[in-house]
Design an enzyme around this catalytic site. Structure first.
Site, PDB file in Angstrom:
ATOM      1  N   ASP A 197      24.856  53.267  34.478  1.00 46.11           N
ATOM      2  CA  ASP A 197      25.870  53.896  33.643  1.00 46.11           C
ATOM      3  C   ASP A 197      25.353  54.092  32.225  1.00 46.11           C
ATOM      4  O   ASP A 197      25.082  53.126  31.510  1.00 46.11           O
ATOM      5  CB  ASP A 197      27.122  53.006  33.636  1.00 46.11           C
ATOM      6  CG  ASP A 197      28.279  53.630  32.893  1.00 46.11           C
ATOM      7  OD1 ASP A 197      28.179  54.796  32.487  1.00 46.11           O
ATOM      8  OD2 ASP A 197      29.300  52.930  32.716  1.00 46.11           O
ATOM      9  N   ASP A 395      27.438  61.906  30.165  1.00 46.15           N
ATOM     10  CA  ASP A 395      27.791  60.636  30.783  1.00 46.15           C
ATOM     11  C   ASP A 395      27.487  60.659  32.273  1.00 46.15           C
ATOM     12  O   ASP A 395      27.869  61.591  32.983  1.00 46.15           O
ATOM     13  CB  ASP A 395      29.280  60.354  30.554  1.00 46.15           C
ATOM     14  CG  ASP A 395      29.717  59.015  31.120  1.00 46.15           C
ATOM     15  OD1 ASP A 395      28.991  58.022  30.920  1.00 46.15           O
ATOM     16  OD2 ASP A 395      30.782  58.955  31.763  1.00 46.15           O
TER      17      ASP A 395
END
Length: 517
Positions: A197, A395
């Site tokens: 992430d 992201d």
């Protein structure tokens, strides 16, 4: 004498005019008038018909039409650039069998195979538990709210050779369709599957004895008592103070993280040997050893934090890999991608770089400057201030890209116009532009291009345009924010098949097409 001269002159003038007039009567078509001025033009009939679609007999002999009309159904624009994709509908749908990509990663030093966590290539694949797309979108909304709150309110509660590559597998972790990697932890090493992430700082995994509680994961839960290289971090260290929200149990540092969907992990902050590949290992790697973990983490063992922060793996491996990593997210659950650390990982040569920008009050995110969007080769009329008002990040954990509503409205209008020949399907939660392709064998989709600062244009892969439930519900994978001033997010659907290069030390982000093959 003078009067007689003028009489003679005027007489001669009249005589000359009469002579010209007589000649013209004798010779029809004379171009001169009585005073000798040109009064007409002599020309051929064919010259009159230049540019006229009719011949001498009045029959149509040609067609006048704009160049653009000649290009209807053609994938190329007036300037010869590709403006659309024509593909079979079946190519958009996941295959029931594993079809590994001929990945560039396979030729890279210290590279492991990459599989999709919930696809047929994965040993963790469970066909009995199909993907719940509605839940994915609901939890994606939660993640976006969490990210946007961080951008204005601060933290998430936390504050060898030069190359190593990891397997990137798409799965359902933290409630969304994200991507995971498998690493080794401890001595002897235990394989663990973690979500990676770019929006999170700390790397953590569940640990025995699960003093609070642990959710169900695929691999055995890591037991630090069985590793000779495990050690807790002391409370009085700089590392512990960098966590932001931390505490102490005796002299041992504790961490606590809560995510936007109310998932959380609490445990010991420790060091351990992290094995990335058989030839790449990091000693004394700082991570969270979770003793109380609950939430929507799927069947993964935890999370790998890749954000721009002192406790992330990017910073911890800076001396080894130069704060440089890249990944390619696979195009579908039945194909493969990779995550690579270090500049010598053999990234695709055709990478174009855009500057990384700073996100106000939250430096952990990787900011990017979107400057425009084109559909079918035509740049949309969107003021640059629409994108700069709220800024944007890239992201790896957000599924659906979030755009300023002004920009999204222009994109949706242009896309719907280009797709007018196809049957629309009902909206799916935040996705309001969906199509029913169940009766189509092939479709033609307009090319969508994002323009970033520095003159970088990224032409999205067809798989990066749609969020696919099934052939009867294929949706445009973008959604609007509430206001143009909200933080925009360039999500992982749009990143599919690109080599996305994070040169954190150099302050730039790169895009290279066909990064997975």
């Amino acid at each position: 004498m003078e009067g007689s001269f003028f009489c003679v002159f005027n007489g001669a003038r009249v005589f000359l005019s009469l002579h010209i007039l007589m000649v013209c009567f004798m010779h029809e078509g004379c171009p001169y008038g009585v005073e000798g001025k040109i009064t007409s033009h002599s020309l051929t009939v064919s010259s009159l018909l230049q540019g006229c679609p009719y011949g001498v007999e009045g029959k149509i002999t040609s067609h006048s039409l704009p160049v653009s009309s000649l290009l209807q159904g053609c994938p190329y624009g007036v300037d010869g650039k590709i403006t659309s994709h024509t593909m079979s509908v079946s190519s958009l749908l996941p295959s029931p069998s594993c079809s590994p990509s001929a990945s560039k990663a396979s030729s890279r030093k210290s590279t492991l195979e990459v599989v999709h966590n919930y696809g047929p290539c994965s040993p963790l694949f469970e066909d009995l538990n199909p993907l719940n797309h509605t839940k994915v979108l609901l939890q994606d909304v939660s993640r976006v709210k969490w990210i946007q709150s961080q951008s204005s309110n601060g933290s998430d509660g936390l504050k060898a050779s030069p190359t190593a590559s990891l397997p990137a597998k798409s799965g359902i972790t933290m409630g969304t369709g994200n991507y995971v990697v498998t690493i080794g932890l401890g001595t002897p090493k235990k394989d663990l599957t973690l979500e990676f992430d770019t929006g999170s700082r700390l790397t953590w995994t569940q640990c025995e004895p699960c003093a609070g509680s642990c959710y169900t994961q695929s691999e055995p839960i890591f037991n630090p008592s069985q590793s000779s290289s495990y050690a807790n971090v002391s409370c009085n260290t700089t590392s512990c103070s960098q966590l932001g929200r931390s505490g102490c149990s005796g002299s041992t540092c504790l961490y606590a993280i809560q995510y936007g969907d109310q998932s959380y992990t609490i445990g010991f902050f420790a060091t351990e040997k992290l094995t990335l590949t058989p030839t790449e290992a990091i000693d004394n790697f700082e991570f969270g050893c979770g003793q109380n973990n609950q939430g929507l983490f799927g069947r993964t063992a935890g999370l790998m934090g890749l954000s721009n922060d002192n406790i992330s793996i990017v910073e911890q491996t800076a001396a080894k890999y130069g704060k440089y990593f890249s990944y390619c997210l696979p195009s579908s659950p039945s194909s493969t991608g990779h995550l690579t650390f270090g500049k010598d990982g053999g990234a695709v040569s055709s990478v174009s770089f855009t500057p990384l920008s700073t996100v106000p009050q939250s430096s952990q995110f990787y900011g990017i400057s979107i400057q425009g969007i084109a559909v079918g080769g035509n740049r949309l009329s969107i003021l640059s201030t629409v994108f700069s008002s709220g800024g944007a990040i890239i992201d790896s954990g957000t599924v659906i890209s979030r755009l300023p509503p002004t920009a999204y409205s222009a994109l949706r209008t242009a896309f719907r116009s280009a797709m007018a020949n196809y049957t629309m399907a009902p909206a799916l939660r935040i996705l309001d532009t969906c199509y029913d392709f169940s009766k189509e064998s092939t479709i033609t989709v307009p090319l969508i291009t994002f323009s970033f600062a520095g003159g970088v244009d990224a032409d999205l892969d067809p798989n990066g345009i749609f969020f696919i439930v099934n052939a009867s519900q294929v949706c445009l994978a973008f959604a609007p924010n509430r206001a143009d001033s909200n933080l925009g997010i360039y999500g992982n659907t749009q990143q599919k098949t690109f080599e996305v290069v994070y040169d954190v030390a150099g302050g730039k982000l790169g895009f290279g097409s066909n990064g997975c093959s």
